[in-house]
Scaffold this motif. Structure first.
Motif, PDB file in Angstrom:
ATOM      1  N   ASP A   1      51.313 -44.429  19.154  1.00  0.00           N
ATOM      2  CA  ASP A   1      52.114 -45.358  19.952  1.00  0.00           C
ATOM      3  C   ASP A   1      53.221 -44.568  20.642  1.00  0.00           C
ATOM      4  O   ASP A   1      54.220 -44.195  20.017  1.00  0.00           O
ATOM      5  N   ALA A   2      53.062 -44.343  21.926  1.00  0.00           N
ATOM      6  CA  ALA A   2      54.017 -43.515  22.668  1.00  0.00           C
ATOM      7  C   ALA A   2      55.407 -44.135  22.705  1.00  0.00           C
ATOM      8  O   ALA A   2      56.418 -43.424  22.802  1.00  0.00           O
ATOM      9  N   LEU A   3      55.479 -45.440  22.609  1.00  0.00           N
ATOM     10  CA  LEU A   3      56.766 -46.130  22.734  1.00  0.00           C
ATOM     11  C   LEU A   3      57.378 -46.518  21.389  1.00  0.00           C
ATOM     12  O   LEU A   3      58.382 -47.226  21.349  1.00  0.00           O
ATOM     13  N   PHE A   4      56.784 -46.039  20.292  1.00  0.00           N
ATOM     14  CA  PHE A   4      57.270 -46.451  18.980  1.00  0.00           C
ATOM     15  C   PHE A   4      58.761 -46.165  18.805  1.00  0.00           C
ATOM     16  O   PHE A   4      59.529 -47.026  18.386  1.00  0.00           O
ATOM     17  N   ALA A   5      59.201 -44.955  19.100  1.00  0.00           N
ATOM     18  CA  ALA A   5      60.598 -44.574  18.870  1.00  0.00           C
ATOM     19  C   ALA A   5      61.548 -45.404  19.723  1.00  0.00           C
ATOM     20  O   ALA A   5      62.615 -45.824  19.260  1.00  0.00           O
ATOM     21  N   VAL A   6      61.156 -45.658  20.976  1.00  0.00           N
ATOM     22  CA  VAL A   6      61.998 -46.453  21.867  1.00  0.00           C
ATOM     23  C   VAL A   6      62.142 -47.865  21.319  1.00  0.00           C
ATOM     24  O   VAL A   6      63.249 -48.398  21.165  1.00  0.00           O
TER      25      VAL A   6
ATOM     26  N   LYS B   1      54.829 -47.736  31.239  1.00  0.00           N
ATOM     27  CA  LYS B   1      56.055 -47.486  32.005  1.00  0.00           C
ATOM     28  C   LYS B   1      56.878 -48.766  32.134  1.00  0.00           C
ATOM     29  O   LYS B   1      58.111 -48.744  32.021  1.00  0.00           O
ATOM     30  N   ILE B   2      56.189 -49.883  32.369  1.00  0.00           N
ATOM     31  CA  ILE B   2      56.899 -51.163  32.476  1.00  0.00           C
ATOM     32  C   ILE B   2      57.549 -51.519  31.145  1.00  0.00           C
ATOM     33  O   ILE B   2      58.728 -51.906  31.087  1.00  0.00           O
ATOM     34  N   GLU B   3      56.797 -51.357  30.049  1.00  0.00           N
ATOM     35  CA  GLU B   3      57.358 -51.679  28.736  1.00  0.00           C
ATOM     36  C   GLU B   3      58.528 -50.763  28.403  1.00  0.00           C
ATOM     37  O   GLU B   3      59.542 -51.211  27.845  1.00  0.00           O
ATOM     38  N   ARG B   4      58.393 -49.487  28.754  1.00  0.00           N
ATOM     39  CA  ARG B   4      59.507 -48.548  28.540  1.00  0.00           C
ATOM     40  C   ARG B   4      60.745 -49.031  29.279  1.00  0.00           C
ATOM     41  O   ARG B   4      61.846 -49.086  28.705  1.00  0.00           O
ATOM     42  N   ASP B   5      60.572 -49.393  30.544  1.00  0.00           N
ATOM     43  CA  ASP B   5      61.714 -49.831  31.347  1.00  0.00           C
ATOM     44  C   ASP B   5      62.319 -51.125  30.807  1.00  0.00           C
ATOM     45  O   ASP B   5      63.536 -51.319  30.870  1.00  0.00           O
TER      46      ASP B   5
END
Length: 287
Positions: free
Chosen positions: A3-8, A35-39
């Protein structure tokens, strides 16, 4: 693939907002959806840090629906609540938006902030994500529906028992259940802080457990650590007022600070109502 966004995501849920922003800035090779979820999490973090204008200026009418929803959160935080709520109602009437999990979550958050718990649940009852389920837990607790909150926590555990949100939701419910469950909630907050990072949110959670167990001095020490991290956090100030009163200490400074940062806070309103009642009584006596 992990999961690339786990830490965020995880740092946001813990209340480590600046860390979430920093983690997001280092991510590469993301898909468009990622990218959208990151933002979404970056801008929500900026809102939590008080940077409402930045969010409102960077999210444009051409931005994806999920980011438009986050912009509505910034509007609400900037005391433009009517505009934010009008947008929420419009999204619910639009089938395209009403199927977007982030839009539904934000609509639920806005209605929950308004105290319109029925509409908040209507937006999030489908439980499309752990965060929507966690919001339902918070709403049920606000409604004193502990039975429904417990059921929702069990549903979250069935999805991912080890997830930070599942653990936090279990701790919230444990605090309301009382008894031995408060001790279990205490351990959850402690384990999350030791495993990841100690945030203002976790310090307050641990202090709430200590207050429920009558450990007022320990609670004060925990809250002072939170105060050092962020002296303008409303939850910390409100809890410090409660602890100070129980310990027989002066709370006036914390009350002044809370009124400055959160004039609509329940404690501030109660104090103002008490002062007004006293003034009316004094006037009646001297009249």
């Amino acid at each position: 693939m992990g999961d690339a966004l786990f830490a965020v995501r995880n740092n946001f849920y813990l209340g480590a907002f600046q860390t979430a922003i920093s983690e997001a800035s280092q991510l590469t090779g993301l898909s468009e959806a990622e990218k959208i979820e990151r933002d979404v999490f970056v801008y929500r973090s900026y809102i939590e840090l008080g940077s409402h204008e930045l969010v409102m200026s960077e999210i444009t009418p051409a931005s994806p629906a999920a980011l438009q929803a986050v912009r509505a959160l910034a509007l609400y935080a900037k005391q433009q609540r009517e505009a934010a709520l009008e947008q929420a109602a419009a999204w619910l009437a639009d089938p395209a938006c009403a199927s977007n999990p982030t839009v539904l979550l934000v609509v639920g958050l806005l209605y929950a902030l308004e105290g319109d718990y029925v509409e908040a649940l209507r937006a999030c009852h489908t439980g499309g994500s752990l965060e929507m389920m966690a919001l339902c837990v918070q709403v049920y607790l606000q409604m004193d529906r502990l039975d429904q909150a417990e059921r929702q926590v069990r549903a979250m555990a069935a999805v991912d028992d080890d997830a930070t949100l599942s653990q936090l939701a279990q701790a919230w419910v444990g605090l309301h259940q009382g008894g031995a469950k408060v001790q279990e909630a205490f351990y959850i907050f402690q384990e999350l802080g030791d495993k990841f990072t100690w945030t203002v949110r976790l310090h307050n959670g641990l202090a709430a457990c200590q207050m429920r167990m009558g450990r007022w001095e320990d609670a004060e020490g925990e809250l002072l650590q939170a105060f050092e991290k962020n002296p303008k956090d409303a939850d910390t100030l409100a809890n410090l007022i409660t602890v100070s009163l129980h310990l027989g200490k002066a709370a006036a400074r914390y009350q002044t600070q809370l009124k400055a940062v959160a004039p609509a806070h329940a404690i501030v309103k109660r104090a103002e109502e008490g002062e007004a009642a006293f003034d009316r009584a004094a006037s009646a006596v001297t009249a």
